[in-house]
Every structure is written in C-alpha cells, then in structure tokens.
Design a protein around this motif. Structure first.
Motif, PDB file in Angstrom:
ATOM      1  N   ARG A   4       1.409  -5.239   2.904  1.00  0.00           N
ATOM      2  CA  ARG A   4       1.588  -5.816   4.223  1.00  0.00           C
ATOM      3  C   ARG A   4       0.229  -6.246   4.769  1.00  0.00           C
ATOM      4  O   ARG A   4      -0.768  -5.526   4.624  1.00  0.00           O
ATOM      5  CB  ARG A   4       2.244  -4.813   5.164  1.00  0.00           C
ATOM      6  N   PRO A   5       0.167  -7.395   5.434  1.00  0.00           N
ATOM      7  CA  PRO A   5      -1.119  -7.911   5.894  1.00  0.00           C
ATOM      8  C   PRO A   5      -1.759  -7.079   6.997  1.00  0.00           C
ATOM      9  O   PRO A   5      -2.979  -7.108   7.171  1.00  0.00           O
ATOM     10  CB  PRO A   5      -0.773  -9.315   6.398  1.00  0.00           C
ATOM     11  N   ASN A   6      -0.947  -6.280   7.745  1.00  0.00           N
ATOM     12  CA  ASN A   6      -1.542  -5.523   8.846  1.00  0.00           C
ATOM     13  C   ASN A   6      -2.323  -4.292   8.380  1.00  0.00           C
ATOM     14  O   ASN A   6      -3.192  -3.803   9.092  1.00  0.00           O
ATOM     15  CB  ASN A   6      -0.462  -5.101   9.838  1.00  0.00           C
ATOM     16  N   ARG A   7      -2.030  -3.765   7.174  1.00  0.00           N
ATOM     17  CA  ARG A   7      -2.762  -2.629   6.595  1.00  0.00           C
ATOM     18  C   ARG A   7      -3.008  -1.541   7.640  1.00  0.00           C
ATOM     19  O   ARG A   7      -4.145  -1.151   7.910  1.00  0.00           O
ATOM     20  CB  ARG A   7      -4.086  -3.088   5.990  1.00  0.00           C
ATOM     21  N   ALA A   8      -1.943  -1.020   8.217  1.00  0.00           N
ATOM     22  CA  ALA A   8      -2.080  -0.037   9.295  1.00  0.00           C
ATOM     23  C   ALA A   8      -2.563   1.310   8.769  1.00  0.00           C
ATOM     24  O   ALA A   8      -2.173   1.754   7.686  1.00  0.00           O
ATOM     25  CB  ALA A   8      -0.747   0.129  10.009  1.00  0.00           C
ATOM     26  N   TRP A   9      -3.422   1.953   9.551  1.00  0.00           N
ATOM     27  CA  TRP A   9      -3.916   3.299   9.247  1.00  0.00           C
ATOM     28  C   TRP A   9      -3.921   4.072  10.557  1.00  0.00           C
ATOM     29  O   TRP A   9      -4.557   3.652  11.530  1.00  0.00           O
ATOM     30  CB  TRP A   9      -5.318   3.221   8.642  1.00  0.00           C
ATOM     31  N   THR A  15      -3.883   3.738  16.102  1.00  0.00           N
ATOM     32  CA  THR A  15      -3.505   2.904  14.971  1.00  0.00           C
ATOM     33  C   THR A  15      -4.570   1.842  14.753  1.00  0.00           C
ATOM     34  O   THR A  15      -4.894   1.081  15.675  1.00  0.00           O
ATOM     35  CB  THR A  15      -2.147   2.224  15.208  1.00  0.00           C
ATOM     36  N   LEU A  16      -5.105   1.818  13.539  1.00  0.00           N
ATOM     37  CA  LEU A  16      -6.127   0.843  13.179  1.00  0.00           C
ATOM     38  C   LEU A  16      -5.504  -0.194  12.248  1.00  0.00           C
ATOM     39  O   LEU A  16      -4.970   0.161  11.196  1.00  0.00           O
ATOM     40  CB  LEU A  16      -7.305   1.532  12.484  1.00  0.00           C
ATOM     41  N   GLU A  17      -5.551  -1.466  12.646  1.00  0.00           N
ATOM     42  CA  GLU A  17      -4.992  -2.509  11.779  1.00  0.00           C
ATOM     43  C   GLU A  17      -5.630  -3.875  12.081  1.00  0.00           C
ATOM     44  O   GLU A  17      -5.855  -4.188  13.251  1.00  0.00           O
ATOM     45  CB  GLU A  17      -3.481  -2.591  11.916  1.00  0.00           C
ATOM     46  N   PRO A  18      -5.976  -4.609  11.072  1.00  0.00           N
ATOM     47  CA  PRO A  18      -5.956  -4.214   9.649  1.00  0.00           C
ATOM     48  C   PRO A  18      -7.095  -3.243   9.361  1.00  0.00           C
ATOM     49  O   PRO A  18      -8.186  -3.380   9.904  1.00  0.00           O
ATOM     50  CB  PRO A  18      -6.154  -5.538   8.914  1.00  0.00           C
ATOM     51  N   TYR A  19      -6.815  -2.260   8.534  1.00  0.00           N
ATOM     52  CA  TYR A  19      -7.790  -1.209   8.252  1.00  0.00           C
ATOM     53  C   TYR A  19      -8.413  -1.421   6.884  1.00  0.00           C
ATOM     54  O   TYR A  19      -7.711  -1.531   5.882  1.00  0.00           O
ATOM     55  CB  TYR A  19      -7.122   0.161   8.308  1.00  0.00           C
TER      56      TYR A  19
END
Length: 346
Positions: A4-9, A15-19
C-alpha cells in the motif's frame, strides 16, 4: 496482503504515513520486540499488574527475512512437499500430539518430481524463507521471556502465545528478484500451506481444522497445575477476555464513553490451567468468508459455501468421515443454533 502506498506505521496513538525507517536493516519482528522491551523497562518499578499485547505480523507474507536467518535453512526443504509432510506427521505422532487412531488427511499439493529443477529450487526457497521468519519470531519471543526473567516476573506472569489462523493458501506474487528480498513480495501458497497444516484439511479462510485449529501455548509456572502437557479441550479467542477478567478480578463494563459495550462472550480458561473441567455454557461459533462452523462438545458442524458437514472430532480429528447423512436431526439443531448466533451479530 498487498503493498500500500501509505505505508502506515503506528506507535501508541500516533500514525506515521508514509513511513520509511531510518535503519537499513529494519525488520518489523525486531521492531515490535524492541518497543515491547522498552515498555517492560518503563513500567518495571510499578506495583500494579501489567498487560502487554504483542501482535507480530510474521510469518505473514511478504516472505522476507534477514539473509543470515535464511541461510540456516538452506537445503532443508529440498526433498519437497510430500517428504516434509510425512516427517512432520511422524514427529507429531512421536510427541503424542494426536491419538493413535488419528488419520492423516488427503494431500492437497501436487507432484514435486514433476517440477523442473528451477521450480523445485524456488519452491524450496519459499519454505526456507518462511522457516527463517518463524525462527526470527521464536528468538524474539525468547527475548521477551528473558526480559521477564530479568525483572523477576516470569514465574508469575501468564503468557499466551497463539496464531490467528492456519496456513494460508492465498497467492500473492508482486515484483521480481529472489524470494526473501525486498523487491519480491510473495506468499507460501497452497502446496506448502497444506504441509504447514499437517495433519488437517484446508487452509486459512476455511472453517475446517486447517483454517481454525492453531496451537495455544500457555506459560505460567505459578498458576498451571500440570506443566508440560497437552490440553485437548477446544478453546477460542473469545475466551481470552473472559480469562483475563477472571484472573484480574475485574468487572467487565456495560458501556464506555456513553456507548454500549458488546457483552463478554467466551469462558474463562483458568479452570483448565488448574486441571479442572472447562465450564462452557454455549457452543463455539465461526463465520468468515464462505466458511462457517459450530463446535458443541465433540461434534463439529462445518461448511465452506456448500451443505453442512458433521464430524465427531473425538473420533475423527482430521474431518475425514462426514456423518451429516446419518444424523440429520443433530445437523438441523446445530445449524439452527449457528443461524441464531449469526443473526445476533447483525
């Protein structure tokens, strides 16, 4: 599972995105453990009991692991699906995991010898990486246990280790390069999933035992009566809340912030840990995708998009003898119970 392009962490409430991690050797299994160890250190001096939930994503795809871990398993799976499954079945019987009358389910993989040399190498590599991921996970769990021991908490801490479902036959293959590297996102796929689920039928997303029967390993030296044994009683994730509420002597809430809380379901597992019978008032139910099931004592009613099938799990652990035609009244009664349960979820 897809990229997924948002690469959530997520870290606590943030919430950090894109991480993009700073460390070039970043690996989520290690990162989860590092955070968990930090929590244990942070609250080490508090007298209150603690609850720590560590939801590792490994060994879910993508199949990726550090090169040194993969190297440990080089050549381990060159003999193929059939030989590996046979070895696992023999080991399970040696350990006494299943009774002498248990039947190995029919294989759901193809002919290893019909593969080309290149195909066999890639298939073996697939499982080498999967094993490396499990190995890494195992060592990280060991690090958590070592920390509990260091803090003097291991003997009186209830540790529950489980997997959310059986081996997955889902097919994911994105990118290029060797399996296990960052440029290739792939999964175990059907053949090795069948091996992983030995001796059961089917896979994740099914309600047959291959989809829903996973180990629950419980460690609590001060609280378990008989250490080192197998407990055959079926339990469910709905039992975890009931167990923790029972253990803590807590009152389960009926509302939170003005919203009604779903009533607690499941049964406390503390009697099982004390060597006593489990007091379960209602059957266990499952519903996911096309799969659905009811477990009432030794009897299991199950379906995957078709007619209900009935199995006596006490005599047929691997669901090979469908008794639905012989016991239509039991099928009707259990199916009606499942329908009532499903309707309450809506």
């Amino acid at each position: 599972a897809q990229k997924r392009p948002n690469r959530a962490w997520c870290i606590d409430g943030e919430t950090l995105e894109p991480y993009t991690p700073k460390e070039r050797d970043f690996y989520t299994t290690d990162a989860f453990t590092e955070r968990a160890l930090a929590y244990l250190d942070e609250y080490a001096d508090e007298a209150a009991p603690f609850f720590l939930y560590v939801a590792y994503t490994a060994p879910h795809d993508p199949l990726m692991a550090p090169a040194e871990d993969i190297a440990r398993y080089a050549g381990r799976y060159d003999a193929g699906w059939q030989a590996t499954r046979a070895a696992r079945w023999a080991r399970q019987r040696e350990l006494g995991l299943y009774s002498a009358g248990t039947t190995l389910s029919d294989a759901e993989f193809g002919d290893w010898d019909a593969l080309s040399a290149a195909e066999r190498r890639e298939e073996a590599r697939r499982m080498e990486v999967y094993a490396a991921m499990v190995d890494r996970l195992d060592r990280n769990v060991g690090a958590l246990l070592a920390k509990l021991e260091e803090l003097g908490e291991l003997e009186d801490t209830l540790v529950l280790f489980a997997s959310d479902n059986g081996g997955s036959a889902d097919v994911v293959d994105i990118g290029e390069g060797e399996i296990g590297t960052m440029t290739r996102w792939t999964s175990v796929k059907r053949n090795w999933a069948n091996v992983s689920n030995t001796p059961f039928r089917k896979f994740k997303n099914h309600s047959y035992e291959g989809g829903i029967c996973t180990p629950l390993i419980v460690h609590w030296p001060r609280g378990i009566a008989a250490v080192g044994g197998f407990v055959r009683e079926p339990v469910h994730f709905v039992d975890i809340m009931a167990t923790l509420v029972d253990l803590a002597g807590a009152q389960y809430p009926t509302e939170h912030s003005g919203a009604l809380v779903v009533p607690m379901r499941g049964a406390s597992l503390l009697p099982l840990l004390a060597g006593e019978p489990l007091r379960r008032a209602a059957p266990l139910f499952w519903a996911w995708s096309q799969g659905k099931a009811v477990r009432e004592g030794a009897w299991k009613l199950v379906s995957h998009g078709g007619p209900w099938e009935l199995y006596d799990i006490s005599a047929d652990r691997t669901e090979m003898r469908n008794l639905a035609a012989e016991q239509p009244e039991r099928v009707e009664r259990m199916a009606a119970a499942w329908t009532r349960w499903r309707d309450r979820q809506r």
